[in-house]
Design a protein around this motif. Structure first.
Motif, short mmCIF file in Angstrom:
data_model
loop_
_atom_site.label_atom_id
_atom_site.label_comp_id
_atom_site.label_asym_id
_atom_site.label_seq_id
_atom_site.Cartn_x
_atom_site.Cartn_y
_atom_site.Cartn_z
N GLY A 278 -55.79 72.24 -3.01
CA GLY A 278 -56.86 73.22 -3.13
C GLY A 278 -57.55 73.17 -4.48
N PRO B 255 -64.19 70.57 3.69
CA PRO B 255 -64.72 71.15 2.45
C PRO B 255 -66.18 70.76 2.24
CG PRO B 255 -63.17 69.38 1.98
CD PRO B 255 -63.06 69.66 3.44
N CYS C 272 -59.39 76.23 -1.78
CA CYS C 272 -60.48 75.59 -2.53
C CYS C 272 -61.63 76.58 -2.71
CB CYS C 272 -60.95 74.33 -1.82
SG CYS C 272 -62.57 73.71 -2.34
N LEU D 264 -59.60 69.83 -4.73
CA LEU D 264 -60.85 69.93 -3.97
C LEU D 264 -61.86 70.83 -4.68
CD1 LEU D 264 -59.48 70.29 -0.32
CD2 LEU D 264 -60.74 68.34 -1.26
N ALA D 265 -61.38 71.95 -5.24
CA ALA D 265 -62.27 72.90 -5.91
C ALA D 265 -62.94 72.26 -7.12
CB ALA D 265 -61.50 74.14 -6.32
#
Length: 544
Positions: free
Chosen positions: A279, A330, A108, A282-283
């Motif tokens: 990933g 995160p 991420c 989430l990013a």
């Protein structure tokens, strides 16, 4: 006089250091407040994410120290966000282990670094101010209603601090009724006194100014809450708050146990497709929340400083890489903590960095000392912060500005309250774009006629949405008429519109309709039509 880059760099460093020293008292006080607010939130979000409690602490430390140092924002505070709770909880359940999930957090961060380098931060510039203010007001209302149970001593789910539907089956509003049925007298006493004191001190600081403004009211509120509870405990131990109504953090009995709280990613799963999907997800979500967060914080900044959006994405990327490498959740820019930071009097990014160090030092050396802070006192701080974000004057302001501003503002608030932050902002953005397109649709084409003389003026951006209106008017032009199409004020004309006008022109002779054009050049805007070599009639001549 031309200055060398090194001299300019040294001068900038000197200015920064001078600013940090000058604002040290206010930044230190506000950092303590943010630390006290962030600590239970870090623990609650970790709990709600099905993650180890200490992972929330780690992400709070990284958000303060690492992202705080790299960010271009002076007031934003990063940490684990409730907006990611559902995604994180689902990913932890779906993936083989928490260590594998940490690898997704690292990815991420890598994706966010890429977004930063390709200048994707400009996305935040396209979000209307009415939507940003609506998001802030919604956060304010959520802060108020979500903290009422804590104010009266009913500990609902702290991890659901922004979600309408809670993990215990309650929602934002039923949680209040549940709390009213389980009032803790000592918490209610502390909460009301602290809240009244917060409002009183805010009014006093606004009227008197001077040295009073240098003392952050939230810090006094925390001390007041601790003092009241200790006094009640001294007078009557049975009436005092129980541990469940106080701040609670993990306690390590030794240095080895403390370092055992840190976890590392499982790199053997790097080729697992689901890791990459998690990933990327989430990013994208974390980046959007961050861009919304810094835009909102910039609106709260009294100095009106602008955060470099792409630099912020890079800082968030590095922060998430570090957080994933050592066992954290995160991170995003978090408006709840950032609002508390602003309202506590922070002036520079050192407040964010200090708060990160306070989290680290507290869990390492004095975890038991923090256990005397009542959650009701923290609730009073957040309720006051929520009131300042959703003050009634803000609703009046947007109502006066008109429906095209008021509806996106109110819609953002309502949808965030009943769903979540991202859904509400996207819905508000869609409504704002609708009003923008509607305004352009109405003003892009101006049509007027007098007997058999027609003027069709194309202005600004003439899109496919205008095609039906123009076509219906052209089709209604009677025989033996004159039509002037004025495109001199158009910035853009959709190719379909051009082709439709071309077709009308080619068929106009059948109805003995004379068509003339007024453009800066004959081929402007895609028109490529032979115009008779004679002077074009002016607008006045056509209509008069």
């Amino acid at each position: 006089m031309i200055r060398f880059p090194v001299i300019q760099l040294l001068q900038n460093m000197k200015n920064c250091i001078t600013s940090y020293i000058r604002n040290f008292p206010g930044d230190l006080g506000s950092s303590v407040v943010v630390f006290l607010v962030a600590l239970p939130l870090c623990l609650g979000i970790a709990l709600g994410s099905n993650a180890p409690l200490f992972s929330g602490i780690i992400s709070g430390i990284v958000g303060g120290i690492v992202i705080g140092a790299l960010s271009g924002s002076q007031l934003s505070v990063s940490g684990p966000a409730a907006g990611l709770t559902a995604i994180v909880a689902g990913a932890i359940i779906m993936l083989p282990s928490f260590e594998v999930f940490l690898l997704a957090v690292v990815l991420c961060g890598a994706f966010q670094l890429i977004l930063g380098f390709v200048k994707a931060g400009v996305i935040g510039d396209y979000i209307p101010k009415s939507v940003i203010k609506g998001m802030l007001a919604a956060i304010g209302i959520i802060l108020i209603v979500k903290q009422i149970p804590y104010l009266i001593g009913y500990n609902s789910n702290l991890e659901d601090d922004q979600a309408f539907l809670q993990s215990d089956g309650e929602n934002t509003f039923t949680g209040i009724w549940s709390g009213l049925a389980r009032v803790t007298p000592a918490a209610l006493l502390i909460g009301i006194i602290c809240l009244v004191f917060q409002f009183y001190w805010g009014c006093l600081a606004e009227k008197k100014g001077g040295w009073i403004k240098l003392i952050p009211a939230p810090l006094l509120v925390v001390l007041l809450g601790v003092g009241i509870n200790e006094f009640v405990k001294w007078q009557s131990g049975d009436f005092a708050l129980r541990q469940e109504h106080l701040v609670t953090i993990p306690v390590a009995s030794s240095a080895n146990e403390f370092f055992s709280f840190f976890t590392f990613p499982d790199w053997s799963s790097i080729f697992n497709k689901q890791i990459w999907i998690t990933g990327v997800t989430l990013a994208l979500v974390a980046s959007l929340e961050t861009l919304l967060g810094i835009e909102a914080v910039d609106n709260l900044d009294s100095q009106k400083r602008i955060t470099p959006a792409s630099r912020e994405l890079k800082a968030q990327g590095v922060g998430n890489i570090v957080s994933g490498l050592i066992g954290g959740l995160p991170l995003t820019s978090v408006i709840v903590r950032s609002s508390a930071n602003v309202n506590a009097g922070a002036k520079t990014k050192m407040s964010t960095i200090y708060h990160g160090f306070f989290i680290l030092l507290s869990v390492a050396f004095i975890p038991t000392v923090l256990g005397v802070i009542p959650l009701a006192a923290l609730a009073a701080i957040l309720i006051y912060t929520g009131y300042k974000l959703a003050r009634p004057a803000l609703f009046r302001f947007f109502f006066i500005k008109g429906w095209d501003q008021f509806l996106p503002f109110v819609s953002t608030i309502v949808i965030i309250l009943f769903t979540d932050l991202l859904v509400g902002v996207l819905a508000g953005l869609a409504i704002g774009l609708f009003f923008s397109a509607r305004s352009n649709f109405r003003t892009a084409v101006f049509i007027v006629n007098d007997n058999n003389k027609y003027l069709i003026r194309l202005r600004k951006d003439v899109s496919i949405l205008n095609k039906r209106g123009i076509k219906s008017r052209l089709d209604a032009v009677p025989e033996n008429s004159s039509v002037l199409i004025d495109a001199t004020r158009a910035d853009f004309i959709d190719r379909d519109i051009v082709e439709m006008i071309d077709a009308f022109t080619q068929e106009a002779h059948k109805k003995n309709v004379r068509v003339e054009f007024k453009t800066n050049h004959i081929k402007d805007h895609g028109f490529d039509i032979e115009v008779p070599a004679r002077r074009l009639h002016t607008n006045a001549e056509m209509i008069s």
